[in-house]
Design an enzyme around this catalytic site. Sequence first.
Site, PDB file in Angstrom:
ATOM      1  N   LYS A  71     -97.552 -32.701  16.564  1.00  0.00           N
ATOM      2  CA  LYS A  71     -96.825 -31.439  16.767  1.00  0.00           C
ATOM      3  C   LYS A  71     -95.109 -31.603  16.315  1.00  0.00           C
ATOM      4  O   LYS A  71     -94.431 -30.676  15.808  1.00  0.00           O
ATOM      5  CB  LYS A  71     -97.218 -30.774  17.821  1.00  0.00           C
ATOM      6  CG  LYS A  71     -98.395 -29.816  17.703  1.00  0.00           C
ATOM      7  CD  LYS A  71     -98.293 -28.620  16.850  1.00  0.00           C
ATOM      8  CE  LYS A  71     -99.419 -27.877  17.022  1.00  0.00           C
ATOM      9  NZ  LYS A  71     -99.609 -26.271  16.410  1.00  0.00           N
ATOM     10  N   SER A 320    -105.459 -35.992  16.344  1.00  0.00           N
ATOM     11  CA  SER A 320    -104.291 -34.869  16.295  1.00  0.00           C
ATOM     12  C   SER A 320    -103.338 -35.224  17.427  1.00  0.00           C
ATOM     13  O   SER A 320    -102.098 -34.902  17.693  1.00  0.00           O
ATOM     14  CB  SER A 320    -104.690 -33.537  16.262  1.00  0.00           C
ATOM     15  OG  SER A 320    -105.723 -32.960  17.147  1.00  0.00           O
TER      16      SER A 320
END
Length: 420
Positions: A71, A320
């Site tokens: 992110k 992720s």
Amino acid sequence: MPEKTKKETAEAESPEAVLARTNAADLFHAAQQLDNVAIKTQLIESPYFSEISGNTVYLKPENLQKTGSFKLRGAYNKISQLSEEERKKGVITASAGNHAQGVAFAAKRLGIHAVICMPATTPILKVEATRAYGAEVVLAGDTFDDASAKSVELQKEKGYVYIHPFNDIGVILGQGTVAKEIIDDCKDIDAILVPIGGGGFASGVGFATKLLNPHVKVIGVEPAGAACMTEAFNKHKIVTLPSVDTVADGCAVKTAGTLTYAFCQKYLDEIVTVSEMEIMSALLSLIEKHKLVAEGAGVLSLAALPKLKMKGKKVAAILSGGNIDISTISALIDKALVARGRVFCFAVQLPDKPGQLLHVSQILADENANVIKLDHDQTMVTDSFKKVRLTVTCETHDETHIQKIIAALTKGGFTVERVY
């Protein structure tokens, strides 16, 4: 053109227009912005996941990224390109997880004031991790929607620049640098698996991949309990799910973005959905086989590997993120162990006389079952004062082993009630 008019034009721009104007120069500029900021995580070949999928699998460990997630790439790329006027205003967003830390990290590095609205129910560790990057944290309401509403209110009141977690081209391009790194490291990669929440990550990875090598397949992966992009593809329009329920909380999004829907439609080859048990099993395998920790959303790509139709190909599975608290990971591992037949709990009724517990113990020992918990309770049996209920939890090898234990206990004269 005055700055205000530019901004108004950008806000009014349709997803199709953004799609049409976004090009290679934008991707390479994002990669340049992130140079010496984000870690270029190295591919890890996985013999275990290769074997279970029938492909050569490489892990892209963004769980080892700064802030523990991909992110920060999108957040930094977006914030780094703000004008001086916008930087002076500060930035704001709403998030209970990885986006919060990504925005806080980027703002601190760039010397910009950041406000993060989080639900009051957010675990204190995540709140403190966000504050540790220098951001101002505002706790509002019990849900993400409450926090989001508060962030919009503050944005209008204070004039902050809003940093959307996925529906923004600057964020999308930053996330796309993950695909660029994969292709740089493995020129002959055949497919890339990427998790989908709101779709920003999948949009960036899809765009970058098809730009650099259109022959590489891009497969999005969603939890079945929060498959907003799958539903949008099926209905040919963006829809809002009535509810979401998944251990992959980083992907628990009800509505895909307008921009991300357009990007995913154009650049994704396929979307695979995975069950809760498949997610938990993938997490357990990652810990056991690679000694790596990831969050639920972080292992979506791994959960999808056994479902791939392709065989004998080179596949990159993106991990992720790895921001998961100890209590959550413990609960997920316990459930995965039960699902795999590695933990077996059963109950039997015993005559209330000496030697009965020893009899059960001997059967378990003969069947190589390791007892890890035992509860001997007379009050649980209401139909007889001469019986007790024995509940046993033991470590087992698999479902076949469990069935052998049940058969042995039955042969020994016990009626087995399987608890889990």
